[in-house]
Design a protein around this motif. Structure first.
Motif, PDB file in Angstrom:
ATOM      1  N   PHE A  64       0.826  -1.204   0.000  1.00 58.30           N
ATOM      2  CA  PHE A  64       0.000   0.000   0.000  1.00 58.30           C
ATOM      3  C   PHE A  64       0.861   1.255   0.000  1.00 58.30           C
ATOM      4  CE2 PHE A  64      -3.633  -2.648   1.197  1.00 58.30           C
ATOM      5  CZ  PHE A  64      -4.623  -2.054   0.428  1.00 58.30           C
ATOM      6  N   THR A  65       1.969   1.230   0.723  1.00 61.24           N
ATOM      7  CA  THR A  65       2.876   2.373   0.746  1.00 61.24           C
ATOM      8  C   THR A  65       3.444   2.640  -0.646  1.00 61.24           C
ATOM      9  OG1 THR A  65       3.468   1.938   3.049  1.00 61.24           O
ATOM     10  CG2 THR A  65       4.992   3.295   1.774  1.00 61.24           C
ATOM     11  N   ILE A  66       3.902   1.590  -1.310  1.00 61.81           N
ATOM     12  CA  ILE A  66       4.453   1.728  -2.666  1.00 61.81           C
ATOM     13  C   ILE A  66       3.379   2.192  -3.637  1.00 61.81           C
ATOM     14  CG2 ILE A  66       5.464   0.468  -4.598  1.00 61.81           C
ATOM     15  CD1 ILE A  66       6.901  -1.283  -2.458  1.00 61.81           C
ATOM     16  N   ALA A  67       2.188   1.597  -3.557  1.00 63.90           N
ATOM     17  CA  ALA A  67       1.097   1.969  -4.452  1.00 63.90           C
ATOM     18  C   ALA A  67       0.695   3.431  -4.262  1.00 63.90           C
ATOM     19  CB  ALA A  67      -0.108   1.053  -4.238  1.00 63.90           C
ATOM     20  N   CYS A  68       0.662   3.891  -3.025  1.00 65.07           N
ATOM     21  CA  CYS A  68       0.307   5.300  -2.750  1.00 65.07           C
ATOM     22  C   CYS A  68       1.362   6.238  -3.309  1.00 65.07           C
ATOM     23  CB  CYS A  68       0.111   5.514  -1.261  1.00 65.07           C
ATOM     24  SG  CYS A  68      -1.409   4.790  -0.624  1.00 65.07           S
ATOM     25  N   ARG A  69       2.626   5.847  -3.211  1.00 65.37           N
ATOM     26  CA  ARG A  69       3.688   6.686  -3.768  1.00 65.37           C
ATOM     27  C   ARG A  69       3.604   6.735  -5.304  1.00 65.37           C
ATOM     28  NH1 ARG A  69       9.003   5.345  -0.086  1.00 65.37           N
ATOM     29  NH2 ARG A  69       8.231   6.417   1.763  1.00 65.37           N
ATOM     30  N   ILE A  70       3.286   5.613  -5.910  1.00 64.19           N
ATOM     31  CA  ILE A  70       3.158   5.572  -7.368  1.00 64.19           C
ATOM     32  C   ILE A  70       1.998   6.424  -7.846  1.00 64.19           C
ATOM     33  CG2 ILE A  70       2.592   4.059  -9.319  1.00 64.19           C
ATOM     34  CD1 ILE A  70       4.246   1.864  -7.892  1.00 64.19           C
ATOM     35  N   THR A  71       0.867   6.319  -7.146  1.00 62.63           N
ATOM     36  CA  THR A  71      -0.323   7.051  -7.574  1.00 62.63           C
ATOM     37  C   THR A  71      -0.376   8.471  -7.030  1.00 62.63           C
ATOM     38  OG1 THR A  71      -1.631   6.190  -5.715  1.00 62.63           O
ATOM     39  CG2 THR A  71      -1.686   4.937  -7.792  1.00 62.63           C
ATOM     40  N   GLY A  72       0.509   8.796  -6.096  1.00 58.86           N
ATOM     41  CA  GLY A  72       0.540  10.141  -5.532  1.00 58.86           C
ATOM     42  C   GLY A  72      -0.564  10.407  -4.541  1.00 58.86           C
ATOM     43  N   LYS A  73      -1.095   9.376  -3.924  1.00 58.38           N
ATOM     44  CA  LYS A  73      -2.180   9.553  -2.943  1.00 58.38           C
ATOM     45  C   LYS A  73      -1.708   9.289  -1.536  1.00 58.38           C
ATOM     46  CE  LYS A  73      -5.685   8.644  -6.245  1.00 58.38           C
ATOM     47  NZ  LYS A  73      -7.024   8.848  -6.398  1.00 58.38           N
TER      48      LYS A  73
END
Length: 73
Positions: A64-73
């Motif tokens: 989730f941390t990586i996904a949030c960084r990728i999506t900017g959320k």
């Protein structure tokens, strides 16, 4: 974000379903469709589910941390 109780229940269910599918699939590849495969599958699943759950607690947060960084959320 979703409440912690929902996340915990989801991780229990996801890890159980993944352990069930993965142990069945790889057991089938190794042994073929036999009664021995079915017997071994149940044993592998009982061991794999708690391991999958513990790992999902670690990997889930990281994902989730990586996904949030990728999506900017």
């Amino acid at each position: 974000m979703t409440d912690p109780k929902t996340i915990l229940i989801a991780q229990i269910m996801i890890s159980g379903m993944m352990a069930f599918c993965m142990t069945g699939f790889f057991g089938f590849l190794h042994m073929g469709l036999t009664s021995q495969w079915l017997h071994e599958w149940s044993h592998a699943f009982v061991i794999a589910w708690p391991v999958a759950f513990c790992l999902s607690l670690i990997v889930g947060k990281l994902s989730f941390t990586i996904a949030c960084r990728i999506t900017g959320k």
